[in-house]
Design a protein around this motif. Structure first.
Motif, short mmCIF file in Angstrom:
data_model
loop_
_atom_site.label_atom_id
_atom_site.label_comp_id
_atom_site.label_asym_id
_atom_site.label_seq_id
_atom_site.Cartn_x
_atom_site.Cartn_y
_atom_site.Cartn_z
N ALA A 104 0.79 -1.25 -0.04
CA ALA A 104 0.06 0.08 -0.11
C ALA A 104 0.80 1.19 -0.04
O ALA A 104 0.27 2.15 -0.49
N LYS A 105 1.97 1.17 0.43
CA LYS A 105 3.03 2.35 0.62
C LYS A 105 3.84 2.38 -0.64
O LYS A 105 4.63 3.45 -1.00
N LYS A 106 3.86 1.74 -1.68
CA LYS A 106 4.59 1.74 -2.99
C LYS A 106 3.82 2.08 -4.01
O LYS A 106 2.66 1.51 -4.26
N ARG A 107 4.39 2.86 -4.79
CA ARG A 107 3.93 3.36 -5.94
C ARG A 107 4.27 2.55 -7.37
O ARG A 107 5.52 2.37 -7.50
N CYS A 108 3.45 2.06 -8.27
CA CYS A 108 3.67 1.70 -9.46
C CYS A 108 4.36 2.58 -10.35
O CYS A 108 4.02 3.56 -10.53
N PHE A 109 5.66 2.24 -10.87
CA PHE A 109 6.11 3.22 -11.68
C PHE A 109 5.68 3.30 -13.01
O PHE A 109 6.12 3.88 -13.92
N ILE A 110 4.69 2.40 -13.28
CA ILE A 110 4.19 2.34 -14.81
C ILE A 110 2.67 3.57 -14.74
O ILE A 110 2.49 4.07 -15.57
N THR B 118 8.03 -6.06 -6.82
CA THR B 118 9.49 -5.48 -6.86
C THR B 118 10.45 -6.17 -7.87
O THR B 118 10.60 -7.28 -7.78
N CYS B 119 11.11 -5.34 -8.49
CA CYS B 119 12.03 -6.10 -9.62
C CYS B 119 13.28 -6.84 -8.66
O CYS B 119 13.56 -6.09 -7.70
N CYS B 120 13.58 -7.85 -9.15
CA CYS B 120 14.49 -8.67 -8.51
C CYS B 120 16.03 -8.52 -8.50
O CYS B 120 16.88 -8.98 -7.81
N GLU B 121 16.31 -7.53 -9.45
CA GLU B 121 17.62 -7.07 -9.50
C GLU B 121 18.19 -6.38 -8.29
O GLU B 121 17.48 -5.56 -7.78
N THR B 122 19.26 -6.84 -7.72
CA THR B 122 19.79 -6.23 -6.53
C THR B 122 19.84 -4.97 -6.83
O THR B 122 20.47 -4.31 -7.93
N GLY B 123 19.44 -4.08 -6.07
CA GLY B 123 19.89 -2.62 -5.87
C GLY B 123 18.70 -1.92 -6.91
O GLY B 123 18.78 -0.53 -6.50
N CYS B 124 17.84 -2.68 -7.41
CA CYS B 124 16.63 -2.06 -8.19
C CYS B 124 15.42 -1.94 -7.33
O CYS B 124 14.90 -3.12 -6.59
N ASP B 125 14.78 -0.84 -7.07
CA ASP B 125 13.53 -0.31 -6.21
C ASP B 125 12.49 -0.24 -6.90
O ASP B 125 11.42 0.32 -6.43
N ARG B 126 12.47 -0.59 -8.56
CA ARG B 126 10.96 -0.43 -9.19
C ARG B 126 10.06 -1.56 -8.74
O ARG B 126 10.30 -2.49 -8.70
N THR B 127 8.96 -0.80 -8.32
CA THR B 127 7.56 -1.60 -8.00
C THR B 127 6.60 -1.43 -9.00
O THR B 127 6.47 -0.31 -9.66
N PHE B 128 5.88 -2.28 -9.13
CA PHE B 128 4.87 -2.31 -10.16
C PHE B 128 3.48 -3.39 -9.89
O PHE B 128 3.79 -4.25 -9.07
N HIS B 129 2.32 -2.85 -10.29
CA HIS B 129 1.32 -3.92 -10.23
C HIS B 129 1.36 -4.93 -11.44
O HIS B 129 1.66 -4.82 -12.51
N LEU B 130 0.94 -6.22 -11.04
CA LEU B 130 1.08 -7.23 -12.12
C LEU B 130 0.26 -7.01 -13.40
O LEU B 130 0.77 -7.19 -14.45
N PRO B 131 -0.94 -6.46 -13.40
CA PRO B 131 -1.63 -6.16 -14.66
C PRO B 131 -0.85 -4.90 -15.37
O PRO B 131 -1.27 -4.96 -16.48
N CYS B 132 0.02 -4.21 -14.87
CA CYS B 132 0.64 -3.10 -15.47
C CYS B 132 1.89 -3.50 -16.17
O CYS B 132 2.41 -2.81 -17.02
N ASN C 271 0.01 4.52 -9.45
CA ASN C 271 -0.94 4.70 -8.44
C ASN C 271 -0.23 3.74 -7.45
O ASN C 271 0.74 2.95 -7.77
N MET C 272 -0.69 3.76 -6.05
CA MET C 272 -0.22 3.14 -5.02
C MET C 272 -0.78 1.71 -4.93
O MET C 272 -1.40 1.29 -5.75
N GLY C 273 -0.13 0.90 -4.10
CA GLY C 273 -0.58 -0.60 -4.06
C GLY C 273 0.32 -1.56 -4.77
O GLY C 273 -0.28 -2.62 -5.04
N ALA C 274 1.50 -1.27 -5.24
CA ALA C 274 2.36 -2.14 -6.12
C ALA C 274 3.00 -3.09 -5.41
O ALA C 274 3.73 -2.68 -4.31
N SER C 275 2.75 -4.28 -5.40
CA SER C 275 3.08 -5.60 -4.68
C SER C 275 4.29 -6.12 -5.27
O SER C 275 4.90 -6.98 -4.73
#
Length: 219
Positions: free
Chosen positions: A14-20, A29-43, A23-27
């Motif tokens: 709920a605290k994470k914003r989808c980079f696409i 997160t990119c698995c690459e070490t050091g990458c903090d991009r989060t996104f929704h699965l439908p996005c 909107n909030m609720g991005a569950s």
């Protein structure tokens, strides 16, 4: 997962914003070490992200997603082997190639639909290669199905060519029953966009007027 773990995951998402879509609720997160991009699965498709539907179910953003290190040599020119429409003249997120023959080019959405329909019979539509082809598609984020090919499924009722005609939602809300269908409105019957073997009333699956397709839980 314990209930406490599920609540924690929901609270963190709920605290994470989808980079696409921003909107909030991005569950995810990119698995690459050091990458903090989060996104929704439908996005994910809009952001050219990849989720691998096997093993640890890893997800990657557009920058860190796995890419095909292949050089295509299509004999049919720049045409999708499946739909025959034009594809890009290079390998990309939307244009993929068979790792075995390197001759079959196809759109990502075309090979995804073929994978769901083919089930355990999934193979390269050009050279019929199975193992290397299937593993490559899994790594590239194509979701496979463990059921028999859709064209081998026996119809439940009526002749083979009969269109599916009932609502298969867990709870059918239609006053006329599961087999009642109208041309438009909340009781219009939608068939699964991938297999056409299951259906739902528009209202029973909370499909809005802006929806253009629906897929059953199996697909």
């Amino acid at each position: 997962f314990l209930v406490a773990d599920i609540r924690r995951i929901i609270q963190e998402a709920a605290k994470k914003r989808c980079f696409i879509c921003y909107n909030m609720g991005a569950s995810i997160t990119c698995c690459e070490t050091g990458c903090d991009r989060t996104f929704h699965l439908p996005c994910a498709p809009d952001g050219e992200c990849v989720t691998q539907y096997f093993g640890a179910y890893r997800s990657y953003c557009w920058e860190h997603r796995p890419q095909q290190a292949l050089q295509a040599h299509p004999s049919q020119g720049n045409a999708c082997t499946i739909c025959l429409d034009a594809v890009e003249d290079k390998i990309s997120y939307t244009t993929m190639v068979c790792p075995a023959c390197q001759d079959a080019l196809f759109h990502r959405h075309c090979i995804q639909r073929l994978a769901l329909h083919s089930g355990i019979g999934f193979q390269c539509p050009c050279c019929q290669n199975r193992e290397p082809f299937m593993m490559e598609m899994l790594i590239m984020g194509i979701r496979l199905s463990k059921r028999p090919p859709s064209w081998e499924s026996k119809p439940q009722v009526g002749p083979f060519h009969q269109r599916h005609g009932r609502c298969d939602a867990a709870t059918c809300l239609c006053p006329g029953g599961r087999e009642h269908a109208e041309e438009e409105g909340p009781w219009q019957l939608w068939l699964c966009n991938s297999c056409a073997a299951e259906g739902t009333h528009q209202h029973c699956s909370s499909l809005g007027n802006s929806s253009c397709s629906w897929e059953c839980s199996t697909c």
